[in-house]
Design a protein around this motif. Structure first.
Motif, PDB file in Angstrom:
ATOM      1  N   GLU A  48      12.728   5.997  18.078  1.00 35.33           N
ATOM      2  CA  GLU A  48      13.893   5.707  17.233  1.00 35.33           C
ATOM      3  C   GLU A  48      13.454   5.347  15.821  1.00 35.33           C
ATOM      4  O   GLU A  48      14.260   5.319  14.895  1.00 35.33           O
ATOM      5  CB  GLU A  48      14.702   4.542  17.813  1.00 35.33           C
ATOM      6  CG  GLU A  48      15.575   4.925  18.989  1.00 35.33           C
ATOM      7  CD  GLU A  48      16.552   6.039  18.649  1.00 35.33           C
ATOM      8  OE1 GLU A  48      17.267   5.920  17.651  1.00 35.33           O
ATOM      9  OE2 GLU A  48      16.566   7.048  19.388  1.00 35.33           O
ATOM     10  N   ARG A  49      12.170   4.984  15.657  1.00 36.50           N
ATOM     11  CA  ARG A  49      11.699   4.558  14.320  1.00 36.50           C
ATOM     12  C   ARG A  49      10.418   5.253  13.914  1.00 36.50           C
ATOM     13  O   ARG A  49       9.714   4.786  13.043  1.00 36.50           O
ATOM     14  CB  ARG A  49      11.580   3.026  14.242  1.00 36.50           C
ATOM     15  CG  ARG A  49      10.791   2.324  15.306  1.00 36.50           C
ATOM     16  CD  ARG A  49      11.573   1.843  16.458  1.00 36.50           C
ATOM     17  NE  ARG A  49      12.637   0.909  16.155  1.00 36.50           N
ATOM     18  CZ  ARG A  49      13.539   0.544  17.048  1.00 36.50           C
ATOM     19  NH1 ARG A  49      13.497   1.001  18.283  1.00 36.50           N
ATOM     20  NH2 ARG A  49      14.500  -0.285  16.723  1.00 36.50           N
ATOM     21  N   THR A  50      10.081   6.356  14.535  1.00 39.44           N
ATOM     22  CA  THR A  50       8.905   7.134  14.134  1.00 39.44           C
ATOM     23  C   THR A  50       9.266   8.616  14.168  1.00 39.44           C
ATOM     24  O   THR A  50      10.305   9.001  14.704  1.00 39.44           O
ATOM     25  CB  THR A  50       7.701   6.859  15.057  1.00 39.44           C
ATOM     26  OG1 THR A  50       8.118   7.033  16.407  1.00 39.44           O
ATOM     27  CG2 THR A  50       7.161   5.451  14.884  1.00 39.44           C
ATOM     28  N   ASP A  51       8.380   9.435  13.603  1.00 40.24           N
ATOM     29  CA  ASP A  51       8.724  10.838  13.387  1.00 40.24           C
ATOM     30  C   ASP A  51       7.911  11.810  14.232  1.00 40.24           C
ATOM     31  O   ASP A  51       8.212  12.994  14.259  1.00 40.24           O
ATOM     32  CB  ASP A  51       8.537  11.169  11.904  1.00 40.24           C
ATOM     33  CG  ASP A  51       9.406  10.277  11.047  1.00 40.24           C
ATOM     34  OD1 ASP A  51      10.602  10.562  10.931  1.00 40.24           O
ATOM     35  OD2 ASP A  51       8.898   9.239  10.556  1.00 40.24           O
ATOM     36  N   ARG A  52       6.851  11.300  14.831  1.00 37.73           N
ATOM     37  CA  ARG A  52       6.116  12.126  15.780  1.00 37.73           C
ATOM     38  C   ARG A  52       5.181  11.228  16.571  1.00 37.73           C
ATOM     39  O   ARG A  52       5.010  10.053  16.233  1.00 37.73           O
ATOM     40  CB  ARG A  52       5.346  13.261  15.105  1.00 37.73           C
ATOM     41  CG  ARG A  52       4.162  12.846  14.284  1.00 37.73           C
ATOM     42  CD  ARG A  52       3.311  14.068  13.888  1.00 37.73           C
ATOM     43  NE  ARG A  52       1.892  13.763  13.965  1.00 37.73           N
ATOM     44  CZ  ARG A  52       0.935  14.676  13.864  1.00 37.73           C
ATOM     45  NH1 ARG A  52       1.218  15.960  13.715  1.00 37.73           N
ATOM     46  NH2 ARG A  52      -0.338  14.326  13.931  1.00 37.73           N
ATOM     47  N   ARG A  57      10.649   1.401   7.100  1.00 36.49           N
ATOM     48  CA  ARG A  57      11.388   2.650   6.863  1.00 36.49           C
ATOM     49  C   ARG A  57      12.567   2.420   5.939  1.00 36.49           C
ATOM     50  O   ARG A  57      12.880   3.262   5.086  1.00 36.49           O
ATOM     51  CB  ARG A  57      11.857   3.252   8.187  1.00 36.49           C
ATOM     52  CG  ARG A  57      10.763   4.051   8.870  1.00 36.49           C
ATOM     53  CD  ARG A  57      11.040   4.211  10.328  1.00 36.49           C
ATOM     54  NE  ARG A  57      12.239   4.978  10.602  1.00 36.49           N
ATOM     55  CZ  ARG A  57      12.228   6.282  10.911  1.00 36.49           C
ATOM     56  NH1 ARG A  57      11.093   6.939  10.946  1.00 36.49           N
ATOM     57  NH2 ARG A  57      13.346   6.910  11.181  1.00 36.49           N
ATOM     58  N   ALA A  58      13.220   1.270   6.104  1.00 36.62           N
ATOM     59  CA  ALA A  58      14.355   0.985   5.223  1.00 36.62           C
ATOM     60  C   ALA A  58      13.881   0.757   3.790  1.00 36.62           C
ATOM     61  O   ALA A  58      14.516   1.197   2.829  1.00 36.62           O
ATOM     62  CB  ALA A  58      15.113  -0.247   5.737  1.00 36.62           C
ATOM     63  N   ASP A  59      12.737   0.067   3.658  1.00 39.10           N
ATOM     64  CA  ASP A  59      12.227  -0.232   2.311  1.00 39.10           C
ATOM     65  C   ASP A  59      11.638   0.999   1.624  1.00 39.10           C
ATOM     66  O   ASP A  59      11.503   1.016   0.398  1.00 39.10           O
ATOM     67  CB  ASP A  59      11.113  -1.301   2.384  1.00 39.10           C
ATOM     68  CG  ASP A  59      11.668  -2.667   2.796  1.00 39.10           C
ATOM     69  OD1 ASP A  59      12.897  -2.805   2.854  1.00 39.10           O
ATOM     70  OD2 ASP A  59      10.850  -3.571   3.063  1.00 39.10           O
ATOM     71  N   LEU A  71       0.829  -1.213   0.000  1.00 42.92           N
ATOM     72  CA  LEU A  71       0.000   0.000   0.000  1.00 42.92           C
ATOM     73  C   LEU A  71       0.864   1.265   0.000  1.00 42.92           C
ATOM     74  O   LEU A  71       0.534   2.251  -0.665  1.00 42.92           O
ATOM     75  CB  LEU A  71      -0.938  -0.007   1.211  1.00 42.92           C
ATOM     76  CG  LEU A  71      -2.075  -1.034   1.070  1.00 42.92           C
ATOM     77  CD1 LEU A  71      -2.596  -1.462   2.433  1.00 42.92           C
ATOM     78  CD2 LEU A  71      -3.207  -0.443   0.221  1.00 42.92           C
ATOM     79  N   VAL A  72       1.971   1.209   0.728  1.00 39.65           N
ATOM     80  CA  VAL A  72       2.878   2.373   0.728  1.00 39.65           C
ATOM     81  C   VAL A  72       3.356   2.632  -0.696  1.00 39.65           C
ATOM     82  O   VAL A  72       3.391   3.775  -1.175  1.00 39.65           O
ATOM     83  CB  VAL A  72       4.079   2.149   1.677  1.00 39.65           C
ATOM     84  CG1 VAL A  72       5.086   3.291   1.554  1.00 39.65           C
ATOM     85  CG2 VAL A  72       3.618   2.001   3.117  1.00 39.65           C
ATOM     86  N   ALA A  73       3.706   1.522  -1.387  1.00 44.48           N
ATOM     87  CA  ALA A  73       4.223   1.673  -2.753  1.00 44.48           C
ATOM     88  C   ALA A  73       3.111   2.108  -3.707  1.00 44.48           C
ATOM     89  O   ALA A  73       3.284   3.039  -4.503  1.00 44.48           O
ATOM     90  CB  ALA A  73       4.844   0.351  -3.216  1.00 44.48           C
ATOM     91  N   GLU A  74       1.959   1.450  -3.628  1.00 51.97           N
ATOM     92  CA  GLU A  74       0.890   1.754  -4.594  1.00 51.97           C
ATOM     93  C   GLU A  74       0.433   3.212  -4.495  1.00 51.97           C
ATOM     94  O   GLU A  74       0.207   3.875  -5.504  1.00 51.97           O
ATOM     95  CB  GLU A  74      -0.308   0.820  -4.371  1.00 51.97           C
ATOM     96  CG  GLU A  74      -1.434   1.120  -5.358  1.00 51.97           C
ATOM     97  CD  GLU A  74      -2.582   0.130  -5.309  1.00 51.97           C
ATOM     98  OE1 GLU A  74      -2.542  -0.832  -4.512  1.00 51.97           O
ATOM     99  OE2 GLU A  74      -3.528   0.338  -6.096  1.00 51.97           O
ATOM    100  N   TYR A  75       0.303   3.678  -3.256  1.00 55.30           N
ATOM    101  CA  TYR A  75      -0.228   5.048  -3.096  1.00 55.30           C
ATOM    102  C   TYR A  75       0.873   6.065  -2.807  1.00 55.30           C
ATOM    103  O   TYR A  75       0.583   7.194  -2.458  1.00 55.30           O
ATOM    104  CB  TYR A  75      -1.302   5.052  -2.009  1.00 55.30           C
ATOM    105  CG  TYR A  75      -2.499   4.215  -2.425  1.00 55.30           C
ATOM    106  CD1 TYR A  75      -3.326   4.644  -3.456  1.00 55.30           C
ATOM    107  CD2 TYR A  75      -2.761   2.985  -1.832  1.00 55.30           C
ATOM    108  CE1 TYR A  75      -4.397   3.873  -3.878  1.00 55.30           C
ATOM    109  CE2 TYR A  75      -3.831   2.204  -2.243  1.00 55.30           C
ATOM    110  CZ  TYR A  75      -4.647   2.654  -3.274  1.00 55.30           C
ATOM    111  OH  TYR A  75      -5.707   1.898  -3.707  1.00 55.30           O
ATOM    112  N   ARG A  76       2.112   5.638  -2.917  1.00 54.72           N
ATOM    113  CA  ARG A  76       3.263   6.513  -2.643  1.00 54.72           C
ATOM    114  C   ARG A  76       3.029   7.279  -1.331  1.00 54.72           C
ATOM    115  O   ARG A  76       3.104   8.514  -1.277  1.00 54.72           O
ATOM    116  CB  ARG A  76       3.501   7.486  -3.808  1.00 54.72           C
ATOM    117  CG  ARG A  76       3.969   6.774  -5.071  1.00 54.72           C
ATOM    118  CD  ARG A  76       4.288   7.750  -6.188  1.00 54.72           C
ATOM    119  NE  ARG A  76       3.121   8.478  -6.660  1.00 54.72           N
ATOM    120  CZ  ARG A  76       2.940   9.795  -6.581  1.00 54.72           C
ATOM    121  NH1 ARG A  76       3.879  10.553  -6.056  1.00 54.72           N
ATOM    122  NH2 ARG A  76       1.836  10.360  -7.039  1.00 54.72           N
TER     123      ARG A  76
END
Ligand code: DGJ
Length: 733
Positions: free
Chosen positions: A526-530, A502-504, A459-464
């Motif tokens: 350490e792995r999120t932004d907010r 996040r790496a992908d 889904l991350v890839a399909e919807y950027r």
């Protein structure tokens, strides 16, 4: 281990190499004493020939110390033999235990088939740099790596890693990071809370004994201790010495402080390990999350300043301007309809929103909160063309697109639960209680992990996707897999999943949300932004919640939204001015059906967003202070930029004042010799206030030296509850 740094000579008598630079051997014993220095803090560690390292000092930097000075320090700290006590002096080590003579809560607890472990540690190797120390200690059947890293902000991160070096298994039930604090500490601060009331402070005198707070919720928790601080009596926002610990961990935890009659006080934290949860096979290791230790001599704001500086120095700290968010949750809840959401997007873009986040309700079967969790494909009934129409619309308006997930959860009414009951995190022979109609997926199950990685990744890839709101809406109870407690492994697996995504997908931002603010800790960060600080958008509640969330996190990491006129969680009405002033001090957004706004409300929102966009550079990099207003009904929050050329100050009133004349508003942290123009932030409304005539400077502005602003302050208007005044201070050229 660290690169060994040559330095002090290893004493000939010592059987192990100790390689170090910033240390010296104490002349009378030859035992090394190491000093870590950073950000005005020093940690002095003694490495004995026998036993584990002992911290001789954690607190204010002591300056350059010679070998003789350090030997003197150690002698000065040498303890006498107390009456009715062990016959010899005993050390308070980095992992205190009974063998040392420590009779408080042990730092380490383990057994082998019921045979208790009381290890006789000796240091095998140590390597040091000015800012870090790594020590390997060994005992029969065990090896322990201790790592201390003191950063430029003066924040110390302490880890233990324990290895089972014996031929049989080791059952580990406790491994905690602790440090001694000054014995002048006399008061304790930590936190509690509940849904929509997170991070409520609790303050009490320091009492004797080992005091433990356990969290057993399988997530950080609404009532997490959050930060445990011991301070000198009366320590305040800006005064007093304070020693604090936070555990960078999102699973079960132990926070502890010990004040035994015969020892200096300790604070510490570690993962809570249930019986049988961690069994180390021969050769296996267990590493604790970081115990994050902070000292300040300027009260709790001093702790916050160090923590914020430390977080901002991370390579992955978000540095791009934090975009204004429109989150759809309180606007539409589960009523997903393309037309309605498209018009929400149009309105959002027209007032300056930069990121549109589609919340819960878009995936298969999710028409309310009773079904669908686990089935991470778009619901074709509601979204026949997938999410492309809304994603394209949002992008065409120049906004980023974000999507809500709750990866760790599964509704019984879902294809996933029907297909894979063995992936549920519960005893196999019995179901567990549901919570919001949902169960937990065992993310540590390799197949469940792969399923989530593939489904979310697709889904991350399909919807950027630019952004994921990563939710988690229940406590874990009976979180058992194969008969074993599994919170720890599950939490580690969630971290791995976040790391992989996040790496992908470089550039993907993730928000940590858990029924509002039930997963706010430096492990998940350490792995999120907010973080989503709370599910309440009531500004009165938010002021209190954000004020203490800010103890750990700088403003740019704290999601803070303008909600509807009447808060959905408290049914309390608040003016738009007040809601804007509250959301401004954070990573700002909107969570309200703004298609229903009047033109003047939209105009006001646009102005508020303009103020945020103009000031976020300062708000998200500056130094945060909370002034003592001398008034229980009001809070003053200020952010000053690094060169002290400008500041923003918010005075917010949540309850009536005890006096008719509001106390002077003082602004600390400015250049005392600089002259500052003081005026209300021009895009925001000046509150009406309760005075018959407001202080004249409000209309004209004022120029004052920094020293006057810090010591005398300015006379603010008497605000009504639910009003806020936001001022901008700019140094005159
Ligand atoms: C709980 C979150 O805290 C809310 O913001 C919202 O995302 C809901 N879950 C959705 O179910």
């Amino acid at each position: 281990m660290n690169e060994p740094v040559s330095g002090i000579a290893t004493p000939q008598s010592r059987p192990v190499p100790v390689r170090s630079s910033p240390s010296t051997g104490a002349p009378e014993t030859g035992e090394p004493i190491l000093v870590l220095r950073g950000g005005g803090v020093a940690v002095v560690v003694h490495l004995p020939d026998d036993g584990l390292p002992e911290v001789l000092h954690w607190g204010r930097d002591l300056g350059e110390l010679t070998g003789a000075d350090l030997a003197g320090l150690r002698s000065a700290r040498a303890r006498p033999v107390s009456p009715s006590a062990l016959d010899d002096p005993w050390p308070l080590t980095l992992l205190p235990g009974e063998h040392d003579g420590w009779e408080g809560r042990p730092g380490f607890a383990a057994h082998r088939a019921g045979r208790i472990e009381h290890p006789r540690w000796t240091v095998a190797e140590a390597a040091a740099k000015p800012e870090s120390l790594q020590v390997r200690a060994v005992a029969e059947g065990l090896a322990l790596d201790i790592e201390l890293v003191l950063d430029d902000a003066g924040v110390l991160r302490l880890h233990h890693e324990l290895q089972n070096t014996a031929a049989g298994p080791l059952a580990l039930t406790g491994l905690e990071t602790v440090l001694p604090v000054g014995d002048r500490a006399g008061e304790v601060l930590d936190f509690t809370g509940r849904w929509t009331r997170e991070r409520a402070p609790q303050r009490r005198p320091l009492a004797q004994g080992s005091h433990v707070r356990e969290t057993r919720r399988g997530r950080t928790g609404h009532d997490a201790p959050f930060v445990l601080a011991l301070g000198t009596p009366g320590f305040s926002t800006s005064t007093g010495e304070v020693w604090a610990v936070h555990l960078a961990w999102s699973g079960d935890a132990v926070y502890r402080h010990d004040a035994l009659p015969e020892a200096k006080p300790l604070i510490g934290a570690g993962p809570l390990l249930r019986a049988g949860e961690i069994e180390l096979a021969p050769g296996e290791s267990f590493r604790t999350p970081a115990g994050v230790f902070v000292w300040s001599d300027t009260g709790t704001d001093g702790l916050g300043a160090r923590l914020h500086r430390s977080l901002r120095s991370r390579a992955a700290h978000p540095r791009t301007p934090r975009p204004v968010v429109l989150n759809t949750w309180e606007a539409v809840y589960f009523q997903h309809d393309l037309g309605r959401l498209a018009s929400l997007a149009d309105t959002a873009a027209s007032i300056g929103v930069e990121r549109f986040v589609l919340d819960d309700g878009w995936f298969k079967g999710r028409r309310d909160d009773s079904a669908g969790l686990g089935d991470w494909t778009v619901d074709t009934g509601v979204w026949p063309e997938g999410l492309h129409p809304i994603a394209d619309k949002v992008r065409s308006l120049g906004m980023q697109f974000g999507l809500w997930f709750e990866p760790e959860m599964v509704n019984p009414d879902s294809d996933l639960a029907r297909a894979h009951p063995e992936w549920l995190l519960q005893p196999l022979d019995a179901g567990i209680r549901t919570w919001r109609g949902q169960y937990v997926l065992n993310v540590a199950h390799p197949d469940a992990f792969d399923y989530l990685l593939d489904a979310i990744g697709a889904l991350v890839a399909e919807y950027r996707l630019d952004y994921i709101k990563w939710d988690q809406n229940r406590d874990l109870i009976e979180a058992v897999h194969d008969g074993r407690a599994n919170v720890h492994r599950h939490t580690e697996a969630v971290y791995r999943l976040l790391d992989r995504l996040r790496a992908d997908h470089p550039g993907l931002e993730i928000e940590s949300c858990a029924s509002g603010g039930a997963r706010i800790d430096l492990g998940v960060l350490e792995r999120t932004d907010r973080v989503w600080a709370s599910d309440t958008n009531d500004p009165i509640e938010r002021l209190a919640i954000q004020r203490w969330t800010e103890l750990l996190l700088p403003l740019e990491l704290i999601g803070s939204h303008i909600g509807p006129p009447v808060a959905h969680t408290t049914h309390r009405a608040a003016s738009l001015d007040f809601r804007i002033a509250t959301a401004l001090f954070g990573h700002a957004g909107i969570e309200w059906d703004i298609t229903s706004c009047t033109p003047s409300e939209l105009e006001q929102l646009r102005a508020g967003i303009n103020a945020y966009r103009r000031l976020r550079g300062l708000l998200h990099t500056g130094t945060l202070t909370h002034s003592e207003t001398g008034d229980d009904g009001a809070t003053a929050t200020a952010v000053t930029n690094e060169d002290r050329s400008c500041a923003v100050v918010r005075l917010a009133r949540h309850a009536t004042a005890s006096r008719a004349l509001a106390p002077m508003l003082r602004v600390p942290g400015l250049d005392p010799n600089g002259r500052y123009r003081v005026a209300p932030v021009e895009e925001l409304t000046v509150p009406r206030g309760l005075d018959d005539s407001p202080p004249p400077w409000l209309a004209t502005g004022l120029v004052l030296p920094g020293s006057v602003l810090a010591e005398v302050g300015v006379q603010p208007p008497l605000l009504a509850p639910g009003e806020a005044l936001v001022l901008e201070l700019t140094r005159d050229a």
